[in-house]
Design an enzyme around this catalytic site. Structure first.
Site, PDB file in Angstrom:
ATOM      1  N   ASP A 288      20.104  40.253  29.445  1.00 17.18           N
ATOM      2  CA  ASP A 288      18.780  40.462  28.954  1.00 17.18           C
ATOM      3  C   ASP A 288      17.809  40.153  29.968  1.00 17.18           C
ATOM      4  OD1 ASP A 288      16.643  42.045  27.267  1.00 17.18           O
ATOM      5  OD2 ASP A 288      16.309  39.968  26.981  1.00 17.18           O
TER       6      ASP A 288
ATOM      7  N   GLU B 277      24.090  44.888  28.155  1.00 21.56           N
ATOM      8  CA  GLU B 277      23.505  43.279  28.591  1.00 21.56           C
ATOM      9  C   GLU B 277      24.457  42.178  28.642  1.00 21.56           C
ATOM     10  OE1 GLU B 277      18.929  44.487  26.566  1.00 21.56           O
ATOM     11  OE2 GLU B 277      20.589  42.600  25.100  1.00 21.56           O
TER      12      GLU B 277
END
Length: 350
Positions: free
Chosen positions: A67, A135
């Site tokens: 992320d 992610e």
């Protein structure tokens, strides 16, 4: 083809997990060096897997890393691509590109979801699993081959083949319009309440709004324009309407209380002052007034007794979700007829 890819292709027949290497090659555009990173990235915590030391083995830590790396890489790409745009535009574009919904769709399109290991129940109920795995995959690429590899992956594999960055940037979802449509359909009151204005570190004005639905505080939003702030507030309100049943219950409870307060006097008589003049009587009222009222009411009394569906006598049940069946006095009655009907009902109760 890069030299490392040629070497990895030569090694492929001798690897234990040839199918996983080949599948990842199709997805990310190059062969992994350390396959273990990618195996963890594709493992959901619902599997209950543990490592050699007995610790849980799943992709949440890689998701956290991915992320952060994804924000940096996409921010870098957006910054370079839109060289003349302001910070607000760049932030909004990056947010669209890295939203969990966008990443989930990309993961499905590229076939990543087929490689995720999870329990069947979690797979069917977790709408964010694909985006989280994407992610985590970025985190694995970063650990395996570094920042430049993530940049190549996002530029050549994602933005060049799967996502049109210009369309994403300039496509605006009108959340305010969607929220207005919902409130009008359900006949609830909604307005935007402006909060205190502020300025950012560069001195630019920042506007803040909160959505009030039937007097209940909804979503909040900030932006460099009132439109942008209201859009953000509307978006958050729509998300709460989708995810928080108690929020919807509170709105319609407030609406029900409001409609009861508004409609009871309206159903009794549109002209409240005249209504009270004739209905609220006392024993000390003048005889002349009583005779005058009695004379007027006599003219309509027979009709009132025969018509049991009179607007004055009909009880109205308020529907929290639809106000269309709330009855009012008939519009074709004159003011004198309305007053006379109200008087007749009062005398009939006595």
């Amino acid at each position: 083809m890069r030299l490392n890819d040629i070497i990895d292709r030569i090694k492929l027949p001798f690897r234990k997990e040839k199918e996983l290497f080949s599948s990842l090659r199709e997805i990310i555009g190059f062969y992994p060096h350390n396959i273990e990173y990618y195996k963890v990235a594709l493992t959901h915590k619902s599997t209950g897997a543990k490592n050699d030391k007995g610790r849980p083995l799943h992709n949440e830590r890689l998701e956290f890393l991915g992320d952060a790396v994804l924000d940096a890489v996409v921010g870098h790409i957006v910054f370079s691509h839109f060289s003349a745009k302001r910070e607000g535009f760049l932030t909004n574009t990056r947010s669209k590109l890295v939203s969990r919904e966008s990443l989930g769709k990309i993961a499905q399109e590229m076939g990543l979801t087929e490689l995720i290991h999870s329990s069947g129940q979690q797979r069917s109920h977790n709408s964010y699993m694909a985006g989280n795995a994407f992610e985590a995959l970025v985190g694995a690429i970063y650990l395996d081959q570094g920042y430049d590899a993530v940049m190549r992956f996002m530029k050549k594999r994602i933005l060049a083949q799967m996502v049109n960055i210009d369309k994403v940037a300039y496509k605006e979802v009108n959340f305010k319009s969607k929220l207005l449509e919902w409130t009008q359909k359900n006949r609830v009151r909604m307005d935007f309440k402006m909060q205190k204005e502020s300025v950012d570190e560069k001195g630019s004005p920042v506007f803040g709004f909160v959505v009030m639905v039937e007097g209940i505080e909804g979503g909040k939003g900030k932006g460099y324009s009132k439109k942008e702030a209201q859009q953000e507030a509307s978006k958050e309100t729509l998300q709460r309407l989708r995810r928080e049943p108690q929020f919807i219950d509170a709105i319609f409870q407030a609406k029900s209380e409001r409609t009861k307060m508004e409609e009871e006097p309206t159903m009794a008589a549109p002209d409240l002052e005249k209504e009270q003049e004739f209905i609220i009587t006392s024993p000390d009222s003048s005889k002349e007034g009583e005779e005058r009222g009695h004379t007027k009411s006599t003219k309509k009394l027979e009709n009132m007794e025969s018509d049991r569906t009179s607007p004055v006598e009909t009880s109205v049940e308020v529907d929290d979700f639809d106000l269309s069946d709330i009855s009012h006095l008939k519009p074709d009655l004159s003011r004198e007829e309305i007053i006379a009907a109200a008087e007749a009902a009062a005398f009939a109760d006595e």
